[in-house]
Scaffold this motif. Structure first.
Motif, PDB file in Angstrom:
ATOM      1  N   GLU A  80       0.801  -1.064   0.022  1.00 48.36           N
ATOM      2  CA  GLU A  80       0.138  -0.054   0.137  1.00 48.36           C
ATOM      3  C   GLU A  80       0.991   1.177  -0.113  1.00 48.36           C
ATOM      4  O   GLU A  80       0.616   2.291  -0.659  1.00 48.36           O
ATOM      5  CB  GLU A  80      -0.833   0.036   1.407  1.00 48.36           C
ATOM      6  CG  GLU A  80      -1.988  -1.066   1.611  1.00 48.36           C
ATOM      7  CD  GLU A  80      -2.745  -0.994   0.489  1.00 48.36           C
ATOM      8  OE1 GLU A  80      -3.416   0.351  -0.059  1.00 48.36           O
ATOM      9  OE2 GLU A  80      -3.566  -1.987   0.017  1.00 48.36           O
ATOM     10  N   LEU A  81       1.784   1.249   0.923  1.00 52.21           N
ATOM     11  CA  LEU A  81       2.652   2.509   0.901  1.00 52.21           C
ATOM     12  C   LEU A  81       3.499   2.769  -0.240  1.00 52.21           C
ATOM     13  O   LEU A  81       3.481   3.629  -0.691  1.00 52.21           O
ATOM     14  CB  LEU A  81       3.625   2.180   2.171  1.00 52.21           C
ATOM     15  CG  LEU A  81       3.160   2.353   3.700  1.00 52.21           C
ATOM     16  CD1 LEU A  81       4.041   1.934   4.782  1.00 52.21           C
ATOM     17  CD2 LEU A  81       2.239   3.397   3.716  1.00 52.21           C
ATOM     18  N   SER A 116       8.700  11.492   0.916  1.00 56.33           N
ATOM     19  CA  SER A 116       9.436  11.623   2.220  1.00 56.33           C
ATOM     20  C   SER A 116       8.493  11.505   3.419  1.00 56.33           C
ATOM     21  O   SER A 116       8.937  10.953   4.613  1.00 56.33           O
ATOM     22  CB  SER A 116      10.175  13.218   2.316  1.00 56.33           C
ATOM     23  OG  SER A 116       9.502  14.154   2.742  1.00 56.33           O
ATOM     24  N   ARG A 117       7.243  11.859   3.268  1.00 56.27           N
ATOM     25  CA  ARG A 117       6.183  11.733   4.301  1.00 56.27           C
ATOM     26  C   ARG A 117       5.777  10.221   4.496  1.00 56.27           C
ATOM     27  O   ARG A 117       6.044   9.713   5.506  1.00 56.27           O
ATOM     28  CB  ARG A 117       5.126  12.434   4.119  1.00 56.27           C
ATOM     29  CG  ARG A 117       3.849  12.463   5.119  1.00 56.27           C
ATOM     30  CD  ARG A 117       3.001  13.586   4.998  1.00 56.27           C
ATOM     31  NE  ARG A 117       2.102  13.562   6.203  1.00 56.27           N
ATOM     32  CZ  ARG A 117       2.094  13.877   7.430  1.00 56.27           C
ATOM     33  NH1 ARG A 117       3.162  14.655   7.511  1.00 56.27           N
ATOM     34  NH2 ARG A 117       1.407  13.654   8.173  1.00 56.27           N
ATOM     35  N   VAL A 118       5.802   9.609   3.417  1.00 60.74           N
ATOM     36  CA  VAL A 118       5.296   8.205   3.424  1.00 60.74           C
ATOM     37  C   VAL A 118       6.340   7.439   4.021  1.00 60.74           C
ATOM     38  O   VAL A 118       6.434   6.293   4.619  1.00 60.74           O
ATOM     39  CB  VAL A 118       4.977   7.797   2.199  1.00 60.74           C
ATOM     40  CG1 VAL A 118       4.732   6.078   2.176  1.00 60.74           C
ATOM     41  CG2 VAL A 118       3.519   8.368   1.542  1.00 60.74           C
ATOM     42  N   MET A 119       7.810   7.736   3.909  1.00 58.43           N
ATOM     43  CA  MET A 119       8.927   6.881   4.125  1.00 58.43           C
ATOM     44  C   MET A 119       9.007   6.863   5.608  1.00 58.43           C
ATOM     45  O   MET A 119       9.223   5.901   6.324  1.00 58.43           O
ATOM     46  CB  MET A 119      10.189   7.626   3.484  1.00 58.43           C
ATOM     47  CG  MET A 119      10.452   6.818   2.421  1.00 58.43           C
ATOM     48  SD  MET A 119      12.085   7.574   1.501  1.00 58.43           S
ATOM     49  CE  MET A 119      13.379   6.856   2.621  1.00 58.43           C
ATOM     50  N   ASN A 120       8.323   8.267   6.260  1.00 56.90           N
ATOM     51  CA  ASN A 120       8.467   7.962   7.533  1.00 56.90           C
ATOM     52  C   ASN A 120       7.239   6.981   8.359  1.00 56.90           C
ATOM     53  O   ASN A 120       7.612   6.169   9.294  1.00 56.90           O
ATOM     54  CB  ASN A 120       7.650   9.332   8.176  1.00 56.90           C
ATOM     55  CG  ASN A 120       9.008  10.362   8.316  1.00 56.90           C
ATOM     56  OD1 ASN A 120       9.755  10.206   9.032  1.00 56.90           O
ATOM     57  ND2 ASN A 120       9.000  11.404   7.672  1.00 56.90           N
ATOM     58  N   VAL A 121       6.122   6.793   7.508  1.00 54.77           N
ATOM     59  CA  VAL A 121       5.281   5.732   7.828  1.00 54.77           C
ATOM     60  C   VAL A 121       6.011   4.321   7.676  1.00 54.77           C
ATOM     61  O   VAL A 121       5.603   3.295   8.275  1.00 54.77           O
ATOM     62  CB  VAL A 121       4.074   6.075   7.071  1.00 54.77           C
ATOM     63  CG1 VAL A 121       2.944   4.873   7.512  1.00 54.77           C
ATOM     64  CG2 VAL A 121       3.389   7.191   7.283  1.00 54.77           C
ATOM     65  N   LEU A 122       6.774   4.376   6.596  1.00 62.71           N
ATOM     66  CA  LEU A 122       7.479   3.010   6.128  1.00 62.71           C
ATOM     67  C   LEU A 122       8.525   2.514   7.378  1.00 62.71           C
ATOM     68  O   LEU A 122       8.193   1.396   7.666  1.00 62.71           O
ATOM     69  CB  LEU A 122       8.159   3.275   4.928  1.00 62.71           C
ATOM     70  CG  LEU A 122       8.591   2.163   4.444  1.00 62.71           C
ATOM     71  CD1 LEU A 122       7.677   1.687   3.292  1.00 62.71           C
ATOM     72  CD2 LEU A 122       9.938   2.505   3.192  1.00 62.71           C
TER      73      LEU A 122
END
Lengths: 227, 227
Positions: free
Chosen positions: A175-176, A188-194
């Protein structure tokens, strides 16, 4: 004191010492469980104050590890435990290490929560964090319950939960990746969630380790690395 | 055998047993070092055969962990070591755990090497893997050398290397994020590189743990978690 009374007294003290390190390990477990819950909540609610609290309190968990480890070495040196008593002490030194690492991952999650809260933006991936987070919290809680009761069956059931978590983790990763492809500005934001999702998966592994150690203490059988 | 001879004999046997677990730990260290080198080479050379070898051989490392751990418990139960001998045995049970985790990360790297080799594509991020990989291999090698010689100064110097690795890791992450933003079609490929870089950073942490344990054995001082 005659010899019998002395021995009884000695054994009683020894049992109390063993019981005490067990109690302290359970306290440490309760603490990291709370750290994990708060770290996940800090993401969902963009609560930077809560995240900062988790980060600050990691030091407590670190100190618990060092203290309990020291107590274990003292018990071995003084009491020279054998058989299941020795296994218990050895297990505690391994378990504190896993708990400390769970605390460490909770801190990492809190660090990402802080970044995410401070830069406003989409909450893409938060659903995945919530789902996976719930599964991991539940697994850790089951592992600690199994530990409190030295319940091998519960430990074995909890080990099985890790498979489910690995599945949810893989789904979340897919999903990510999709979110990043759809909107490269969000990378870069989604990488934090990753990284949060990765930490959750790691915590599942540590909870599994805890359960394997329960089996080791009770059954005297090392089930690590069995496929 | 008179009492003195018996005691000498007993101590000699004990020393030999301690020496043996130390030797076995060093062998395990050599094995994971090789696994790490091969895993990194498998990426750069797109060598899927080498990657498969690393994956297959992780089982050996797992078995070493279980065997050495068992030997440690036997020594404690039979010999009831105290002071620095006890610290050594306790340290070995922690160190095998770190080595096993390094082996585990090497296996993860090999898994990503396999995926990257099988789908041909750009080698974006390979330079970062090579640089960080060299630093991590060098740090692990220094940690194992310090261990072989129980060299506290070398251990302390090696702990410092972890800061450099964390810096290189952060730089690599930024580079990888840029690659993904520049070419969103490469995201799933670059994510494989991302996990490799993460594993390398973790291995640096485990090498640091090994060094902290050397200080613990020699100095009797627990320096974990000191900022």
């Amino acid at each position: 004191m005659d010899k019998m009374t002395f021995e009884n007294h000695y054994m009683k003290q020894f049992d109390e010492e063993l019981e005490e390190i067990r109690t302290r390990l359970m306290e440490m477990g309760g603490k990291v469980e709370q750290q994990l819950q708060n770290a996940i909540r800090a993401i969902g609610e963009a609560d930077s104050k809560l995240a900062e609290e988790v980060i600050k309190e990691e030091q407590l968990v670190d100190n618990m590890e060092v203290d309990i480890d020291e107590a274990c070495i003292l018990i071995i040196a003084r009491r020279q435990p054998a058989a299941s008593d020795l296994r218990l002490v050895m297990m505690v030194t391994k378990a504190v290490n896993d708990l400390e690492r769970i605390g460490d991952e909770a801190k990492k999650i809190a660090n990402h929560a802080l970044i995410l809260a401070n830069e406003s933006g989409s909450s893409k991936g938060y659903t995945e964090v919530r789902h996976l987070g719930q599964s991991v919290i539940s697994m850790l809680s089951n592992a600690l319950d199994a530990f409190a009761r030295f319940d091998v069956d519960a430990a074995m059931r909890t080990i099985e939960e890790d498979k489910q978590i690995d599945q949810e983790y893989k789904t979340a990763l897919r999903e990510l990746a999709t979110y990043m492809m759809e909107d490269p500005r969000s990378i870069s934001r989604v990488m934090n969630v990753l990284w949060v999702v990765r930490s959750l998966e790691r915590i599942g592994d540590h909870a599994k380790n805890l359960c394997e150690q329960i089996v080791f203490v009770v059954k005297g059988k090392d089930i690590r690395h069995q496929k």
